[in-house]
Design a protein around this motif. Structure first.
Motif, PDB file in Angstrom:
ATOM      1  N   ILE A   1       7.150   0.065  -4.221  1.00  0.00           N
ATOM      2  CA  ILE A   1       6.357  -0.295  -5.736  1.00  0.00           C
ATOM      3  C   ILE A   1       5.661   0.202  -5.999  1.00  0.00           C
ATOM      4  CG2 ILE A   1       6.503  -2.854  -4.214  1.00  0.00           C
ATOM      5  CD1 ILE A   1       3.965  -2.555  -3.100  1.00  0.00           C
ATOM      6  N   ALA A   2       4.906   0.126  -7.658  1.00  0.00           N
ATOM      7  CA  ALA A   2       3.635   0.027  -8.009  1.00  0.00           C
ATOM      8  C   ALA A   2       2.170   0.105  -7.969  1.00  0.00           C
ATOM      9  CB  ALA A   2       4.022   0.291  -9.221  1.00  0.00           C
ATOM     10  N   TYR A   3       1.512   0.268  -6.780  1.00  0.00           N
ATOM     11  CA  TYR A   3       0.296   0.399  -6.108  1.00  0.00           C
ATOM     12  C   TYR A   3       0.550   0.892  -4.939  1.00  0.00           C
ATOM     13  CZ  TYR A   3      -3.097  -1.783  -3.633  1.00  0.00           C
ATOM     14  OH  TYR A   3      -4.116  -2.489  -3.452  1.00  0.00           O
ATOM     15  N   ASP A   4      -0.791   1.457  -5.236  1.00  0.00           N
ATOM     16  CA  ASP A   4      -1.648   2.978  -4.356  1.00  0.00           C
ATOM     17  C   ASP A   4      -2.339   2.849  -3.357  1.00  0.00           C
ATOM     18  OD1 ASP A   4       0.590   4.555  -4.694  1.00  0.00           O
ATOM     19  OD2 ASP A   4       0.430   4.995  -6.337  1.00  0.00           O
ATOM     20  N   GLY A   5      -2.751   1.554  -3.917  1.00  0.00           N
ATOM     21  CA  GLY A   5      -4.492   1.059  -3.251  1.00  0.00           C
ATOM     22  C   GLY A   5      -4.426   1.282  -1.691  1.00  0.00           C
ATOM     23  N   GLU A   6      -5.779   0.362  -1.685  1.00  0.00           N
ATOM     24  CA  GLU A   6      -6.300   0.263  -0.214  1.00  0.00           C
ATOM     25  C   GLU A   6      -5.582  -1.177   0.001  1.00  0.00           C
ATOM     26  OE1 GLU A   6      -8.742   1.169   2.476  1.00  0.00           O
ATOM     27  OE2 GLU A   6      -8.716   1.856   0.848  1.00  0.00           O
ATOM     28  N   GLY A  32       0.708  -1.259   0.062  1.00  0.00           N
ATOM     29  CA  GLY A  32       0.318  -0.113  -0.233  1.00  0.00           C
ATOM     30  C   GLY A  32       0.724   1.751   0.309  1.00  0.00           C
ATOM     31  N   ASP A  33       0.434   2.125  -0.655  1.00  0.00           N
ATOM     32  CA  ASP A  33       0.881   3.657  -0.313  1.00  0.00           C
ATOM     33  C   ASP A  33       1.970   3.548  -1.075  1.00  0.00           C
ATOM     34  OD1 ASP A  33      -0.853   4.775   1.246  1.00  0.00           O
ATOM     35  OD2 ASP A  33      -0.019   4.143   2.725  1.00  0.00           O
ATOM     36  N   GLY A  34       2.192   2.487  -2.622  1.00  0.00           N
ATOM     37  CA  GLY A  34       3.948   2.849  -3.438  1.00  0.00           C
ATOM     38  C   GLY A  34       4.517   2.568  -2.267  1.00  0.00           C
ATOM     39  N   THR A  35       4.594   0.997  -1.565  1.00  0.00           N
ATOM     40  CA  THR A  35       5.251   0.727  -0.768  1.00  0.00           C
ATOM     41  C   THR A  35       5.105  -0.715  -0.234  1.00  0.00           C
ATOM     42  OG1 THR A  35       6.315   2.743   0.268  1.00  0.00           O
ATOM     43  CG2 THR A  35       6.919   1.415   1.495  1.00  0.00           C
TER      44      THR A  35
END
Length: 372
Positions: free
Chosen positions: A313-318, A291-294
């Protein structure tokens, strides 16, 4: 029998054959390797009655008198390992076998080679041709996931499924599952049926060792209760594990709303090793929070300490947090190149994580309880 041969190729072949011979057995004759000198080559055979191997050695072999002999595994292996001679001469007589080099001479007791059980040769008309590179890769990527404590016999080996131009290997211990799918060529309509072609872990590891990476292909034939593998210089036989494999395809998640992320092995493995520094035998779980790009890896062990490692990481979701046994993810990373990318699919802390590569490899890890 009297032969002269180069020590190095003989040592390599004898070492592989010796790995099949049992260290202890009520049948003492099995603690030998049978050597046959005939037709300009040496044939080495060994068996523990569950697994058998036939190896041919032609390099550096000179046969003065054809014949057969039994070589005791421990003593002969020690001679080959410690000898400095480039060539060795083996000669049998009524009292045993003599092994001699330029400045060494050993005499070993001999048993009757006619009493040694036969090891089958590869005479099948139906089999699969598999590329050497793929065979070795699929074994390495699945064998580590098998159940080594033998509490569930059907899981104590690698399942092979072969049909048409498809070959699939599966290994699982009930807590994680590895599968590798690739191509092969069916000769004579060869195929496996059901989920009973389970090759024991030790046997398929031996097969992987026996395959020369310089060879292009290997031949694999599955029969009702055993499996045969053939290379240019070796044939390995193994009885199959009794029982039926679980319906493994149901274990691989099929989800429409799961989060899918692209990662690279090297950075993930490095972060994992750091986070695992404070784990121990009793507390092996690491919390993975996406989450939060990490990707945040957190571990905590009483009397040892805590760790927190972050990876972009390329993830900004829940945020999604799941707990995994760090050894299982490490095993996955170890069988892949550090530069290789893979996709991880996650859904929740209670759902398994699925990792896949673009060359047919899938790996499932069941989550651990957060209150471990």
């Amino acid at each position: 029998m009297k032969i002269t041969c180069s020590r190095e190729p003989l040592t390599n072949a004898f070492s592989l054959a010796a790995s099949v011979a049992p260290a202890r057995s009520p049948k003492e004759i099995l603690q030998n390797v049978k050597i046959t000198a005939s037709g300009g080559k040496l044939t080495l055979t060994a068996t523990d009655m569950e697994v058998g191997i036939r190896l041919e050695v032609e390099e550096g072999v000179e046969i003065e008198t054809e014949g057969t002999a039994l070589l005791p595994v421990q003593r002969m292996m020690a001679i080959l390992r410690e000898s400095n001679d480039e060539t060795l001469t083996l000669q049998t007589d009524d009292s045993g076998i003599q092994v001699s080099g330029a400045r060494s001479k050993f005499r070993l007791p001999g048993s009757n080679p006619d009493e040694f059980p036969p090891v089958v040769s590869f005479e099948e008309e139906k089999y699969h041709v598999i590329s050497t590179r793929f065979f070795r890769s699929m074994v390495r990527r699945t064998v580590f996931a098998t159940d080594t404590d033998n509490s569930r016999f059907a899981l104590g080996g690698v399942l092979l499924e072969m049909s048409g131009n498809s070959v699939t290997a599966v290994g699982t211990d009930g807590r994680r599952l590895a599968s590798m799918q690739g191509e092969g060529e069916s000769i004579g309509g060869h195929e496996t049926s059901g989920t009973s072609t389970i090759v024991p872990t030790r046997a398929i590891q031996l097969m992987e060792r026996a395959v020369d990476e310089n060879e292009d292909t290997v031949d694999v034939a599955a029969r009702q209760s055993d499996l045969l593998l053939r290379t240019k210089t070796a044939v390995i036989y193994s009885r199959l594990v009794e029982g039926r494999y679980p319906t493994w395809r149901q274990v691989i998640p099929k989800r429409d709303d799961a989060v899918q992320l692209d990662l690279t092995v090297g950075p993930v493995f490095a972060a994992l090793r750091q986070a695992a520094i404070v784990t121990d035998q009793e507390s092996r779980g690491i919390d993975f929070t996406f989450g939060d790009g990490t990707l945040k890896l957190e571990a905590s062990t009483k009397d040892v300490g805590q760790s927190q490692i972050e990876l972009p990481i390329a993830y900004d979701g829940e945020p999604i947090t799941l707990t995994m046994d760090h050894r299982y993810l490490a095993d996955f990373c170890k069988v892949l190149d550090r530069e290789q990318s893979f996709q991880i699919e996650i859904e929740s802390g209670a759902s398994p994580a699925l990792m896949t590569t673009d060359d047919g490899y899938s790996y499932v890890i069941m989550p651990m309880s957060r209150d471990r």
